[in-house]
Design a protein around this motif. Structure first.
Motif, PDB file in Angstrom:
ATOM      1  N   SER A 277       0.725  10.006   2.860  1.00 52.39           N
ATOM      2  CA  SER A 277       1.510   9.293   3.878  1.00 52.39           C
ATOM      3  C   SER A 277       0.669   8.975   5.106  1.00 52.39           C
ATOM      4  CB  SER A 277       2.767  10.079   4.260  1.00 52.39           C
ATOM      5  OG  SER A 277       2.421  11.302   4.866  1.00 52.39           O
ATOM      6  N   GLU A 278      -0.279   9.842   5.445  1.00 50.21           N
ATOM      7  CA  GLU A 278      -1.156   9.570   6.584  1.00 50.21           C
ATOM      8  C   GLU A 278      -2.021   8.334   6.329  1.00 50.21           C
ATOM      9  OE1 GLU A 278      -3.190  13.281   7.163  1.00 50.21           O
ATOM     10  OE2 GLU A 278      -1.354  14.301   7.752  1.00 50.21           O
TER      11      GLU A 278
ATOM     12  N   VAL B 228       2.233  -4.213  -0.530  1.00 50.97           N
ATOM     13  CA  VAL B 228       1.596  -3.997  -1.831  1.00 50.97           C
ATOM     14  C   VAL B 228       0.339  -3.146  -1.650  1.00 50.97           C
ATOM     15  CG1 VAL B 228       0.413  -5.136  -3.764  1.00 50.97           C
ATOM     16  CG2 VAL B 228       2.543  -6.088  -2.859  1.00 50.97           C
ATOM     17  N   ALA B 229      -0.444  -3.431  -0.621  1.00 46.93           N
ATOM     18  CA  ALA B 229      -1.670  -2.665  -0.355  1.00 46.93           C
ATOM     19  C   ALA B 229      -1.342  -1.194  -0.115  1.00 46.93           C
ATOM     20  CB  ALA B 229      -2.418  -3.251   0.836  1.00 46.93           C
ATOM     21  N   GLU B 230      -0.293  -0.932   0.650  1.00 45.63           N
ATOM     22  CA  GLU B 230       0.112   0.459   0.904  1.00 45.63           C
ATOM     23  C   GLU B 230       0.504   1.159  -0.390  1.00 45.63           C
ATOM     24  OE1 GLU B 230       2.900   1.497   4.037  1.00 45.63           O
ATOM     25  OE2 GLU B 230       2.541  -0.481   4.897  1.00 45.63           O
ATOM     26  N   LEU B 231       1.296   0.485  -1.212  1.00 44.91           N
ATOM     27  CA  LEU B 231       1.741   1.066  -2.476  1.00 44.91           C
ATOM     28  C   LEU B 231       0.551   1.391  -3.378  1.00 44.91           C
ATOM     29  CD1 LEU B 231       3.897   1.800  -4.602  1.00 44.91           C
ATOM     30  CD2 LEU B 231       3.873  -0.614  -5.283  1.00 44.91           C
TER      31      LEU B 231
ATOM     32  N   VAL C 120      -4.813   7.156  -4.072  1.00 47.92           N
ATOM     33  CA  VAL C 120      -5.054   8.401  -3.328  1.00 47.92           C
ATOM     34  C   VAL C 120      -4.386   9.572  -4.048  1.00 47.92           C
ATOM     35  CG1 VAL C 120      -4.507   9.635  -1.185  1.00 47.92           C
ATOM     36  CG2 VAL C 120      -5.440   7.314  -1.094  1.00 47.92           C
ATOM     37  N   THR C 121      -3.151   9.378  -4.461  1.00 44.03           N
ATOM     38  CA  THR C 121      -2.439  10.444  -5.182  1.00 44.03           C
ATOM     39  C   THR C 121      -3.190  10.824  -6.451  1.00 44.03           C
ATOM     40  OG1 THR C 121      -0.318   9.716  -4.296  1.00 44.03           O
ATOM     41  CG2 THR C 121      -0.258  11.088  -6.281  1.00 44.03           C
TER      42      THR C 121
END
Length: 149
Positions: free
Chosen positions: A38-39, A59-62, A68-69
């Motif tokens: 989330s950070e 879309v980039a955030e998703l 990252v996950t």
């Protein structure tokens, strides 16, 4: 200290123009620190505030959160996220220090939380891939776009 000589003036006139700098966001993530997901999303949202096509930042955030996950869940080490915006668009790279190559796979219908990350990246990114690094790999994606008008 006076005027430049003709040779100096000529060199200045023939100088190669500077290439516009690429904006960049870089974060190092601690091993197994899932709070970092989330950070990184928040930092990316701020970084991309003025960039791209409508909806592209979402879309980039998703896609970034998926990569990252994956890096934090499927490796036993730190990860480094780099996002760059240039004339051709956005490139996000998540580097980890494990040698195993991720492969998209069909999600298991009985498992609602695993197996969808790379399928999302594959279907929503304009380009994506895996690049071997000296130690580990970098999984990356690109989204086209440009400056918001």
């Amino acid at each position: 200290m006076g005027n430049p000589s003709p040779n100096e003036a000529g060199r200045e006139a023939c100088a190669v123009p500077a290439v516009p700098a690429t904006a960049q966001l870089r974060r190092r993530l601690a091993k197994a620190d899932l709070r970092a997901v989330s950070e990184v999303r928040g930092a990316l949202r701020e970084f991309l505030r003025q960039w791209g096509r409508p909806g592209a930042a979402d879309v980039a955030e998703l896609l970034t959160s998926e990569l990252v996950t994956n890096a934090l869940v499927h490796t036993d080490d730190d990860a480094v996220v780099t996002a760059s915006v240039g004339p051709r668009g956005l490139r996000v790279e998540v580097r980890d220090f494990a040698g195993n190559r991720p492969e998209p796979r069909a999600p298991d219908p009985d498992d609602s939380t695993h197996g969808r990350g790379l399928v999302l990246v594959q279907s929503l990114a304009d380009a994506w891939g895996v690049r071997a690094h000296g130690v580990g790999k970098a999984v990356w994606f690109e989204l086209g776009g440009g400056s918001a008008a």
